[in-house]
Design an enzyme around this catalytic site. Structure first.
Site, PDB file in Angstrom:
ATOM      1  N   GLU A 261       0.766  -0.937   0.104  1.00 34.27           N
ATOM      2  CA  GLU A 261       0.227  -0.200   0.378  1.00 34.27           C
ATOM      3  C   GLU A 261       0.506   1.514   0.010  1.00 34.27           C
ATOM      4  O   GLU A 261       0.765   2.588  -0.474  1.00 34.27           O
ATOM      5  CB  GLU A 261      -1.021  -0.348   1.056  1.00 34.27           C
ATOM      6  CG  GLU A 261      -2.327   0.760   0.995  1.00 34.27           C
ATOM      7  CD  GLU A 261      -3.125   0.486   1.992  1.00 34.27           C
ATOM      8  OE1 GLU A 261      -4.427  -0.071   1.525  1.00 34.27           O
ATOM      9  OE2 GLU A 261      -2.912   1.104   2.913  1.00 34.27           O
ATOM     10  N   HIS A 287       8.218 -26.436   0.550  1.00 37.47           N
ATOM     11  CA  HIS A 287       7.415 -27.177   0.230  1.00 37.47           C
ATOM     12  C   HIS A 287       6.486 -26.877  -1.064  1.00 37.47           C
ATOM     13  O   HIS A 287       5.784 -27.848  -1.430  1.00 37.47           O
ATOM     14  CB  HIS A 287       7.020 -28.745  -0.056  1.00 37.47           C
ATOM     15  CG  HIS A 287       8.264 -28.928   1.928  1.00 37.47           C
ATOM     16  ND1 HIS A 287       8.632 -30.164   1.763  1.00 37.47           N
ATOM     17  CD2 HIS A 287       8.402 -28.853   2.761  1.00 37.47           C
ATOM     18  CE1 HIS A 287       9.694 -30.334   3.001  1.00 37.47           C
ATOM     19  NE2 HIS A 287       9.772 -29.390   3.147  1.00 37.47           N
ATOM     20  N   LYS A 402     -13.246   2.539  -2.295  1.00 39.06           N
ATOM     21  CA  LYS A 402     -13.710   2.364  -1.907  1.00 39.06           C
ATOM     22  C   LYS A 402     -15.105   3.385  -2.304  1.00 39.06           C
ATOM     23  O   LYS A 402     -16.595   2.939  -1.901  1.00 39.06           O
ATOM     24  CB  LYS A 402     -13.764   3.233  -0.548  1.00 39.06           C
ATOM     25  CG  LYS A 402     -12.217   2.412   0.372  1.00 39.06           C
ATOM     26  CD  LYS A 402     -12.001   3.286   1.739  1.00 39.06           C
ATOM     27  CE  LYS A 402     -11.345   2.580   2.492  1.00 39.06           C
ATOM     28  NZ  LYS A 402     -10.633   3.497   3.145  1.00 39.06           N
TER      29      LYS A 402
END
Length: 412
Positions: A261, A287, A402
């Site tokens: 951000e 792995h 938003k």
């Protein structure tokens, strides 16, 4: 104490030296002129501790945190790490996401008579936070006026601040010059972690000691690392944090938000810049993701984080199993030794494959070490942001999302 080792050579070119010098001076100016507030939190938040000590919190054994992103990730990271060395720590329950299944599961864990609720939003109107808070009020029939079990943490004069004032609810303010993702050492983290029983004073001291060391010129490795990340950003656009401890998993999530951000921006020349953050856990991801690091595109650099002493002596017993006797060489070895040897071997394999890497070692799990780690990554983020010539502390891309969400949900 933190120990640092890396494969990054010191920048000797005049351009690189100038760049690191400018970045250092920029951070010093941000601090001295109080334009960016996180630098002073380790000291300023000491006053907050005095305020917290006046509260009667003896009845609370559950700490419910309602917040998202910078209003929860740092708290969760510290809780995860320090819980193992804090026997009297109280249970912390986090409401972060809008996932209805998780919300319902968390509600079922809460004992209303033992719980206190921290609603945290810098803006005061974060839709996930306010929606969950309303849900808890309704479900538990929480009394709001003069509530002693509800605390608000927000900017002064925000909508949440006005709500708290209207109902005479205890409120803690976030400094206006501290962004959410840099706020864990403000009231955002200090208040709930203190009530949960953690030694917040030691966390702040660890952060302050590292800050003093950096601005005294004793952490030049940090400048060199920032310069390397900037200089090689096009070729090595992915920054991986490979933490060798399960309890560091939430810390890597905090780092991902802080890094992504802050640095994923459009610079002053209109170029899209940034480094993609990825957090993985060892030895589990040896792995899975390690294969991509070793033989995939050389577009990554890796930071290994390990804990030298877990203060746990559990060992692999002297048992031989038919058919798999070849693993008997590891008998009597402690898991502390095993996981750190796995970290060292993996780092060596990464280096031998020609991938850039460095390493941070915590001598042990402690409050001071966690405070120092938080400041380390905040400083590194600010340094790289300065070199990219972006505003490290805003998030216009998030704000756009938003606005679209509010519009789509019918907000006029």
């Amino acid at each position: 104490m933190l120990y640092f080792s890396n494969t990054i050579s010191e920048e000797k070119s005049s351009e690189g030296v100038e760049r690191t010098s400018v970045a250092f001076k920029t951070l010093k100016s941000e601090m001295d002129e109080d334009r960016v507030g996180y630098y002073k939190l380790p000291i300023k938040s000491q006053d907050l501790l005095e305020d917290l000590q006046t509260l009667d919190i003896s009845q609370f054994s559950q700490i419910v945190v309602i917040g998202i992103g910078g209003s929860s990730l740092g708290i969760k990271a510290i809780d995860s790490i320090l819980e193992s060395i804090t026997p009297d720590a109280k249970e912390m329950i986090f409401f972060e996401n809008s996932d209805p299944l998780t919300i319902s599961e968390n509600i079922a864990k809460i004992d209303k008579e033992r719980a206190c609720f921290f609603v945290i939003s810098k803006s005061g109107s974060t839709i996930e936070t306010t929606s969950i808070f309303k849900t808890l009020i309704g479900h538990f029939n929480l009394e709001l006026d003069n509530a002693k079990n509800i605390f608000a943490i927000t900017d002064k004069d925000s909508s949440l601040s006005k709500f708290a004032s209207f109902h005479n609810i205890k409120e803690f303010n976030i400094p206006l010059n501290v962004g959410g993702r840099f706020s864990v050492l403000s009231a955002v983290g200090v208040a709930p972690l203190y009530v949960a029983g953690y030694d917040v004073k030691a966390i702040l001291e660890g952060g302050d000691e590292f800050l003093e060391s950096f601005f005294s010129g004793d952490e030049n490795h940090l400048l060199q690392k920032a310069n390397y990340l900037y200089t090689n950003a096009k070729q090595e656009s992915i920054n991986v944090v490979f933490s060798y401890a399960d309890r560091l998993n939430n810390f890597t999530k905090w780092y991902v938000q802080l890094w992504g951000e802050s640095l994923g921006k459009i610079d002053k020349n209109g170029n899209r810049v940034g480094l993609t953050p990825i957090g993985i856990i060892g030895s589990v991801d040896q792995h899975s993701f390690l294969q991509l690091i070793i033989e995939g595109p050389k577009d990554k650099n890796i930071t290994f984080i390990n804990i030298d002493n877990f203060n746990n002596d559990i060992k692999i017993p002297d048992i031989s199993l038919y058919g798999i006797e070849k693993t008997d060489f590891i008998n009597h070895t402690s898991f502390n030794t095993l996981i750190n040897e796995q970290c060292s071997a993996t780092m060596q394999s990464v280096m031998e494959s020609g991938v850039s890497c460095d390493k941070i070692t915590l001598d042990t799990i402690s409050e001071k070490n966690i405070g120092a780690m938080i400041i380390y990554y905040e400083l590194l983020t600010s340094l790289v942001g300065t070199m990219f010539q972006v505003n490290t502390y805003n998030q216009p891309g998030v704000e756009l999302g938003k606005k679209i969400l509010y519009k789509n949900l019918g907000d006029k």
